[in-house]
Design a protein around this motif. Structure first.
Motif, PDB file in Angstrom:
ATOM      1  N   TYR A 120       0.839  -1.206   0.000  1.00 41.28           N
ATOM      2  CA  TYR A 120       0.000   0.000   0.000  1.00 41.28           C
ATOM      3  C   TYR A 120       0.875   1.257   0.000  1.00 41.28           C
ATOM      4  O   TYR A 120       0.686   2.160  -0.803  1.00 41.28           O
ATOM      5  CB  TYR A 120      -0.933  -0.012   1.209  1.00 41.28           C
ATOM      6  N   LEU A 157      -8.712   1.308  -1.452  1.00 39.71           N
ATOM      7  CA  LEU A 157      -8.759   2.767  -1.503  1.00 39.71           C
ATOM      8  C   LEU A 157      -7.672   3.323  -2.418  1.00 39.71           C
ATOM      9  O   LEU A 157      -7.902   4.295  -3.137  1.00 39.71           O
ATOM     10  CB  LEU A 157      -8.633   3.351  -0.096  1.00 39.71           C
ATOM     11  N   ASN A 160      -8.864   3.402  -5.693  1.00 39.04           N
ATOM     12  CA  ASN A 160     -10.100   4.184  -5.797  1.00 39.04           C
ATOM     13  C   ASN A 160     -11.346   3.289  -5.856  1.00 39.04           C
ATOM     14  O   ASN A 160     -12.341   3.636  -6.488  1.00 39.04           O
ATOM     15  CB  ASN A 160     -10.053   5.133  -7.002  1.00 39.04           C
ATOM     16  N   CYS A 162     -13.768   2.554  -3.664  1.00 39.50           N
ATOM     17  CA  CYS A 162     -14.395   2.962  -2.403  1.00 39.50           C
ATOM     18  C   CYS A 162     -15.421   1.938  -1.914  1.00 39.50           C
ATOM     19  O   CYS A 162     -15.493   1.650  -0.714  1.00 39.50           O
ATOM     20  CB  CYS A 162     -15.064   4.316  -2.552  1.00 39.50           C
ATOM     21  N   ALA A 165     -13.771  -1.086  -0.394  1.00 42.50           N
ATOM     22  CA  ALA A 165     -13.221  -0.721   0.917  1.00 42.50           C
ATOM     23  C   ALA A 165     -14.337  -0.638   1.948  1.00 42.50           C
ATOM     24  O   ALA A 165     -14.176  -1.098   3.087  1.00 42.50           O
ATOM     25  CB  ALA A 165     -12.463   0.598   0.825  1.00 42.50           C
ATOM     26  N   GLN A 166     -15.473  -0.076   1.561  1.00 44.68           N
ATOM     27  CA  GLN A 166     -16.618   0.014   2.473  1.00 44.68           C
ATOM     28  C   GLN A 166     -17.117  -1.376   2.847  1.00 44.68           C
ATOM     29  O   GLN A 166     -17.467  -1.626   4.010  1.00 44.68           O
ATOM     30  CB  GLN A 166     -17.754   0.827   1.843  1.00 44.68           C
ATOM     31  N   LEU A 189     -10.437   4.097   8.801  1.00 42.44           N
ATOM     32  CA  LEU A 189     -11.005   3.703   7.506  1.00 42.44           C
ATOM     33  C   LEU A 189     -12.256   4.512   7.173  1.00 42.44           C
ATOM     34  O   LEU A 189     -12.479   4.862   6.007  1.00 42.44           O
ATOM     35  CB  LEU A 189     -11.322   2.208   7.490  1.00 42.44           C
ATOM     36  N   ARG A 192     -11.052   7.708   5.675  1.00 42.32           N
ATOM     37  CA  ARG A 192     -10.446   7.499   4.354  1.00 42.32           C
ATOM     38  C   ARG A 192     -11.516   7.189   3.295  1.00 42.32           C
ATOM     39  O   ARG A 192     -11.429   7.650   2.162  1.00 42.32           O
ATOM     40  CB  ARG A 192      -9.421   6.377   4.414  1.00 42.32           C
ATOM     41  N   ILE A 193     -12.505   6.389   3.674  1.00 41.90           N
ATOM     42  CA  ILE A 193     -13.567   6.044   2.724  1.00 41.90           C
ATOM     43  C   ILE A 193     -14.402   7.283   2.399  1.00 41.90           C
ATOM     44  O   ILE A 193     -14.762   7.509   1.236  1.00 41.90           O
ATOM     45  CB  ILE A 193     -14.435   4.892   3.275  1.00 41.90           C
ATOM     46  N   CYS A 196     -12.496   9.176  -0.047  1.00 41.71           N
ATOM     47  CA  CYS A 196     -12.492   8.472  -1.329  1.00 41.71           C
ATOM     48  C   CYS A 196     -13.772   8.770  -2.095  1.00 41.71           C
ATOM     49  O   CYS A 196     -13.745   9.107  -3.282  1.00 41.71           O
ATOM     50  CB  CYS A 196     -12.345   6.968  -1.092  1.00 41.71           C
TER      51      CYS A 196
END
Length: 201
Positions: A120, A157, A160, A162, A165-166, A189, A192-193, A196
């Motif tokens: 990452y 993330l 991209n 999103c 990630a969610q 997170l 960050r989300i 995003c």
């Protein structure tokens, strides 16, 4: 779970920091007995203590001495990878994490989890997703799995993705909320989300 002497990185909140340091809230040590040789175990422990205190160069020297005694010890190899990670030498961190995982026949999932985080930071998001997918499909211990989901979400993330990630965050909240330090990662997170999704709009 085999409890191993490790310097296990759960850190996800230090993007952009130039000097990564050990943080009690983010990083974890698990004690145990994975060593055949007491001197190698002592040198590894010394390397952990030195690294935690900020003396990464001497910590690295101690890990290297431990590897002279037990050259294929996955714990020491992984700790050496983390030491390099903390100096932002991601190429060497990746090298030692991979070696740790290889010598353990892909069973030392801690190295793979940390490898996913290093990918990452090195902006190799597809590789980070691939290795954390492997851990998620093969590990059994919640402590390792929760970290793998966190690191996979970060790599999503980075790409991209999103929504993916969610989905990982939702799974973490549902299944791992009681694991050590997970609340910290949940909050990180979420931020960050949100960023995003806003960035995509």
């Amino acid at each position: 779970m085999n409890r191993l002497i490790i310097f296990f990185l759960f850190s996800i909140s230090i993007v952009g920091c130039k000097n990564k340091t050990y943080n009690e809230e983010q990083d974890k040590i698990i004690d145990g007995d994975f060593y055949k040789n007491n001197d190698a175990a002592d040198l590894n422990k010394n390397g952990i203590d030195l690294s935690k205190s900020g003396d990464l160069k001497k910590g690295r020297e101690s890990f290297l001495k431990a590897l002279e005694i037990e050259p294929n010890n996955p714990t020491t190899l992984s700790n050496l990878g983390l030491n390099y990670y903390l100096t932002e030498d991601y190429d060497n961190a990746i090298k030692y994490y991979k070696e740790s995982y290889k010598t353990s026949d892909s069973t030392y999932h801690i190295a793979a989890v940390n490898l996913g985080l290093t990918y990452y930071y090195n902006e190799e998001f597809d590789k980070g997703i691939e290795i954390t997918n492997y851990v998620i499909n093969n590990a059994q211990h919640d402590e390792v799995l929760s970290s793998a989901y966190v690191h996979r979400a970060l790599n999503f993330l980075g790409n991209n993705r999103c929504d993916d990630a969610q989905a990982d965050l939702n799974y973490i909240i549902k299944n791992f909320k009681r694991e050590n330090n997970v609340e910290y990662h949940i909050n990180d997170l979420k931020k960050r989300i949100k960023n995003c999704v806003q960035h995509r709009l």
